[in-house]
Design a protein around this motif. Structure first.
Motif, PDB file in Angstrom:
ATOM      1  N   MET A   4     -65.302  15.336  88.392  1.00 57.61           N
ATOM      2  CA  MET A   4     -65.212  14.309  89.431  1.00 57.61           C
ATOM      3  C   MET A   4     -65.772  14.791  90.756  1.00 57.61           C
ATOM      4  O   MET A   4     -66.375  14.065  91.505  1.00 57.61           O
ATOM      5  N   LYS A   5     -65.590  16.097  91.038  1.00 56.16           N
ATOM      6  CA  LYS A   5     -66.123  16.619  92.296  1.00 56.16           C
ATOM      7  C   LYS A   5     -67.641  16.569  92.307  1.00 56.16           C
ATOM      8  O   LYS A   5     -68.253  16.411  93.355  1.00 56.16           O
ATOM      9  N   LYS A   6     -68.263  16.700  91.120  1.00 56.43           N
ATOM     10  CA  LYS A   6     -69.707  16.571  91.073  1.00 56.43           C
ATOM     11  C   LYS A   6     -70.115  15.173  91.486  1.00 56.43           C
ATOM     12  O   LYS A   6     -71.124  14.970  92.154  1.00 56.43           O
ATOM     13  N   LYS A   7     -69.330  14.189  91.067  1.00 59.16           N
ATOM     14  CA  LYS A   7     -69.628  12.815  91.455  1.00 59.16           C
ATOM     15  C   LYS A   7     -69.513  12.642  92.965  1.00 59.16           C
ATOM     16  O   LYS A   7     -70.318  12.000  93.608  1.00 59.16           O
ATOM     17  N   LEU A   8     -68.474  13.234  93.523  1.00 59.43           N
ATOM     18  CA  LEU A   8     -68.271  13.092  94.951  1.00 59.43           C
ATOM     19  C   LEU A   8     -69.347  13.820  95.738  1.00 59.43           C
ATOM     20  O   LEU A   8     -69.726  13.390  96.820  1.00 59.43           O
ATOM     21  N   LEU A   9     -69.851  14.917  95.177  1.00 61.65           N
ATOM     22  CA  LEU A   9     -70.974  15.577  95.825  1.00 61.65           C
ATOM     23  C   LEU A   9     -72.174  14.659  95.857  1.00 61.65           C
ATOM     24  O   LEU A   9     -72.938  14.635  96.822  1.00 61.65           O
ATOM     25  N   SER A  69     -68.739  21.763 106.560  1.00 60.94           N
ATOM     26  CA  SER A  69     -67.967  21.268 105.418  1.00 60.94           C
ATOM     27  C   SER A  69     -66.581  21.906 105.390  1.00 60.94           C
ATOM     28  O   SER A  69     -66.434  23.118 105.560  1.00 60.94           O
ATOM     29  N   GLY A  70     -65.578  21.059 105.196  1.00 59.82           N
ATOM     30  CA  GLY A  70     -64.199  21.530 105.147  1.00 59.82           C
ATOM     31  C   GLY A  70     -63.524  21.599 106.500  1.00 59.82           C
ATOM     32  O   GLY A  70     -62.309  21.822 106.583  1.00 59.82           O
ATOM     33  N   LYS A  71     -64.300  21.395 107.572  1.00 59.50           N
ATOM     34  CA  LYS A  71     -63.745  21.515 108.920  1.00 59.50           C
ATOM     35  C   LYS A  71     -63.333  20.169 109.516  1.00 59.50           C
ATOM     36  O   LYS A  71     -62.674  20.132 110.559  1.00 59.50           O
ATOM     37  N   TRP A  72     -63.748  19.072 108.881  1.00 55.43           N
ATOM     38  CA  TRP A  72     -63.436  17.748 109.398  1.00 55.43           C
ATOM     39  C   TRP A  72     -62.251  17.136 108.663  1.00 55.43           C
ATOM     40  O   TRP A  72     -62.062  17.366 107.464  1.00 55.43           O
ATOM     41  N   GLU A  73     -61.460  16.339 109.381  1.00 62.67           N
ATOM     42  CA  GLU A  73     -60.433  15.493 108.769  1.00 62.67           C
ATOM     43  C   GLU A  73     -60.407  14.177 109.517  1.00 62.67           C
ATOM     44  O   GLU A  73     -60.857  14.085 110.668  1.00 62.67           O
ATOM     45  N   ILE A  74     -59.887  13.129 108.867  1.00 63.03           N
ATOM     46  CA  ILE A  74     -59.820  11.825 109.513  1.00 63.03           C
ATOM     47  C   ILE A  74     -58.377  11.391 109.710  1.00 63.03           C
ATOM     48  O   ILE A  74     -57.465  11.845 109.009  1.00 63.03           O
ATOM     49  N   ASP A  95     -59.917   6.749  90.164  1.00 64.87           N
ATOM     50  CA  ASP A  95     -60.064   8.193  90.326  1.00 64.87           C
ATOM     51  C   ASP A  95     -61.132   8.540  91.347  1.00 64.87           C
ATOM     52  O   ASP A  95     -61.003   9.515  92.094  1.00 64.87           O
ATOM     53  N   VAL A  96     -62.203   7.749  91.380  1.00 62.99           N
ATOM     54  CA  VAL A  96     -63.313   8.037  92.301  1.00 62.99           C
ATOM     55  C   VAL A  96     -62.850   7.927  93.747  1.00 62.99           C
ATOM     56  O   VAL A  96     -63.146   8.789  94.586  1.00 62.99           O
ATOM     57  N   TYR A  97     -62.102   6.884  94.060  1.00 65.87           N
ATOM     58  CA  TYR A  97     -61.621   6.686  95.422  1.00 65.87           C
ATOM     59  C   TYR A  97     -60.502   7.665  95.780  1.00 65.87           C
ATOM     60  O   TYR A  97     -60.378   8.070  96.945  1.00 65.87           O
ATOM     61  N   SER A  98     -59.695   8.024  94.806  1.00 63.57           N
ATOM     62  CA  SER A  98     -58.511   8.837  95.075  1.00 63.57           C
ATOM     63  C   SER A  98     -58.793  10.333  95.140  1.00 63.57           C
ATOM     64  O   SER A  98     -57.943  11.110  95.591  1.00 63.57           O
ATOM     65  N   GLN A  99     -59.966  10.755  94.712  1.00 62.80           N
ATOM     66  CA  GLN A  99     -60.293  12.173  94.675  1.00 62.80           C
ATOM     67  C   GLN A  99     -60.469  12.737  96.086  1.00 62.80           C
ATOM     68  O   GLN A  99     -61.003  12.087  96.978  1.00 62.80           O
ATOM     69  N   GLY A 100     -60.015  13.965  96.281  1.00 63.17           N
ATOM     70  CA  GLY A 100     -60.231  14.636  97.554  1.00 63.17           C
ATOM     71  C   GLY A 100     -61.706  14.916  97.787  1.00 63.17           C
ATOM     72  O   GLY A 100     -62.454  15.176  96.858  1.00 63.17           O
ATOM     73  N   VAL A 101     -62.129  14.862  99.048  1.00 63.42           N
ATOM     74  CA  VAL A 101     -63.531  15.086  99.415  1.00 63.42           C
ATOM     75  C   VAL A 101     -63.640  16.451 100.094  1.00 63.42           C
ATOM     76  O   VAL A 101     -63.070  16.649 101.176  1.00 63.42           O
ATOM     77  N   PRO A 102     -64.344  17.396  99.508  1.00 63.30           N
ATOM     78  CA  PRO A 102     -64.407  18.755 100.049  1.00 63.30           C
ATOM     79  C   PRO A 102     -64.856  18.815 101.502  1.00 63.30           C
ATOM     80  O   PRO A 102     -64.321  19.619 102.272  1.00 63.30           O
ATOM     81  N   PHE A 103     -65.817  17.987 101.889  1.00 59.09           N
ATOM     82  CA  PHE A 103     -66.320  18.062 103.262  1.00 59.09           C
ATOM     83  C   PHE A 103     -65.217  17.770 104.270  1.00 59.09           C
ATOM     84  O   PHE A 103     -65.213  18.294 105.387  1.00 59.09           O
ATOM     85  N   ASN A 129     -61.993  18.532 104.034  1.00 59.87           N
ATOM     86  CA  ASN A 129     -60.847  19.378 103.722  1.00 59.87           C
ATOM     87  C   ASN A 129     -60.017  18.818 102.575  1.00 59.87           C
ATOM     88  O   ASN A 129     -58.789  18.901 102.573  1.00 59.87           O
ATOM     89  N   ASP A 130     -60.731  18.229 101.594  1.00 56.53           N
ATOM     90  CA  ASP A 130     -60.120  17.661 100.387  1.00 56.53           C
ATOM     91  C   ASP A 130     -59.193  16.476 100.662  1.00 56.53           C
ATOM     92  O   ASP A 130     -58.364  16.117  99.815  1.00 56.53           O
ATOM     93  N   GLN A 131     -59.333  15.842 101.792  1.00 57.17           N
ATOM     94  CA  GLN A 131     -58.622  14.580 102.020  1.00 57.17           C
ATOM     95  C   GLN A 131     -59.207  13.506 101.100  1.00 57.17           C
ATOM     96  O   GLN A 131     -60.429  13.433 100.923  1.00 57.17           O
ATOM     97  N   PRO A 132     -58.389  12.609 100.548  1.00 53.43           N
ATOM     98  CA  PRO A 132     -58.908  11.471  99.779  1.00 53.43           C
ATOM     99  C   PRO A 132     -59.340  10.361 100.745  1.00 53.43           C
ATOM    100  O   PRO A 132     -58.733   9.292 100.809  1.00 53.43           O
TER     101      PRO A 132
END
Length: 451
Positions: A1-6, A300-305, A378-386, A388-391
């Motif tokens: 799934m992370k590949k998809k999010l990438l 990457s990983g330094k931003w959060e919303i 699953d696509v929407y709920s997955q954490g986004v690495p950029f 900080n893995d927030q969904p």
């Protein structure tokens, strides 16, 4: 799934800041039809299972439409969506205008993609150009009331939302930490508290906690909407007697004077210098700004919303930009159009928690939809690495459901221009804020031919 999010990030990185303005670098067409270059267009198909649509942006809107075609083929295997790609949103507006003025709607396709902030003007000016969506079978309540406020005119539904313009407030958490703060410290706060934090961040890091394009300033609209207020009242400008607007205006002035807000000279300065050039520790805009933020791989990983500050400290929800799909007067297969739009962008296919339309539009085009049910996938709920893995995608859809509905106007962009000019007059020329606001209202009234 992370590949998809990438792949979301890679696709999103190709989307320029023009998405917000309705522009695109896309040319050419799908299905063999010609685009906006003046060549012949196959605006209709004799095939009973084919619909035609005008849309722009091959990196953003077009992947969403292709996902919807694939989704509806689960219901109707013979269905085909013929996409006639336009170079930018204004091409669609021009073709609607030309058809209406010629009194000949046969030049239009079955469906058009149209900017939210302009649709009410076009339905008002050219009511015969459109067919209502009142017979749609989708659940409108699951699509975000604020989003639908644009396409619901005189109580009648006309449009199906494609992308949510829901605003995010994104922060560089590493820079907040350097100044002694966390993401929790900037969540659920007042603008006065934000100003104090921003001054400390600037002192410790040399970075502004907020930025905006000073030439096309959307801060006033978003800040007002988060308060449940509008720049208009009963169809007329509502500036100088609008206590909320006056307070918001003064907040923006103070943020700029305190080196908390960076006002860019133009859009390029805003995206390329302020955001991607690491001048800022915070960004507040429609979620379409995410690909611009993601351009800087080192961050990457330094931003959060989170939600935006407000005057009272309640969580701030707003929206800025976006578009929807509308059925034209020339559509001879309205039942098919309603079935297609209801099932896809109307969210019917998301009832089981997974929608090809919403999932693949996000993965392949970075398009974040408005459907609450789609956010359960699953696509929407997955954490986004950029981030900080927030969904963040599920979070943005959740934000969409809370955006206040406020009075809209055909003169939205004119109001933005006048308030932006007023701000510059205060900051640059030392004009009194009350006088600047009053003059902005007077200028807008003149433009609207109200005086």
């Amino acid at each position: 799934m992370k590949k998809k999010l990438l792949s979301v990030m890679l696709a999103g990185a190709m989307v320029s800041s023009l998405v917000a303005c309705g522009g695109s670098d896309g040319t050419g067409t799908e299905g063999g039809a010609a685009g906006a270059d003046g060549a012949e267009e196959n605006v209709q198909s004799e095939d009973e299972n084919t619909l035609t649509v005008y849309a722009w942006d091959e990196n953003f809107n077009i992947p969403a439409l292709k996902a919807a075609e694939k989704d509806f083929q689960e219901v109707n295997p013979d269905f085909h969506l013929e996409i006639i790609t336009q170079s930018q949103s204004s091409d669609v507006e021009t073709k609607i205008t030309n058809a209406a003025e010629a009194g000949d709607y046969s030049t239009l396709p079955d469906i058009v993609l149209f900017q939210d902030h302009y649709i009410q003007q076009y339905v008002t000016n050219y009511p015969d150009a459109w067919q209502s969506a009142e017979d749609a079978t989708c659940d409108w309540s699951g699509l975000g009331a604020e989003k639908l406020s644009y396409s619901t005119i005189n109580g009648v539904h006309y449009g199906f939302p494609v992308d949510a313009g829901t605003a995010i407030f994104a922060y560089r958490t590493d820079l907040l930490e350097e100044a002694g703060y966390t993401i929790d410290d900037v969540t659920g706060i007042t603008w006065d508290e934000f100003d104090e934090i921003g001054k400390k961040v600037y002192e410790k890091t040399g970075k502004y906690l907020l930025c905006m394009d000073g030439d096309g300033n959307d801060l006033f609209y978003m800040m007002l909407q988060a308060e449940g207020a509008s720049q208009f009242k009963d169809g007329e400008p509502y500036f100088k007697d609008n206590e909320t607007l006056v307070e918001v205006f003064n907040v923006v002035v103070k943020l700029a004077q305190d080196n908390v807000l960076y006002l860019a000279n133009d859009w390029s300065d805003y995206t390329d210098q302020a955001i991607q050039g690491d001048l800022v520790a915070g960004v507040y805009n429609g979620n379409w700004i995410i690909p611009t933020i993601e351009q800087v791989a080192d961050n990457s990983g330094k931003w959060e919303i989170t939600t935006a500050p407000t005057l009272t400290g309640k969580p701030g929800y707003a929206s800025n930009g976006g578009s929807s799909l509308y059925i034209t007067a020339n559509c001879q297969k309205k039942d098919l159009a309603l079935q297609f739009l209801s099932y896809t962008f109307g969210g019917e296919s998301a009832a089981d928690g997974q929608s090809i339309t919403y999932d693949e539009a996000l993965v392949n085009g970075g398009v974040i939809g408005t459907c609450a049910a789609a956010a359960e996938s699953d696509v929407y709920s997955q954490g986004v690495p950029f981030f900080n893995d927030q969904p963040i995608y599920a979070t943005i859809v959740e934000y969409t459901q809370h955006v206040p509905t406020v009075e809209q106007s055909d003169y939205h962009y004119a109001a933005r221009t006048q308030l932006g000019t007023a701000l510059q007059n205060v900051l640059t020329n030392g004009e009194d804020p009350e006088a600047a606001i009053a003059n902005a209202e007077e200028q807008l009234r003149f433009e609207m031919e109200l005086d």
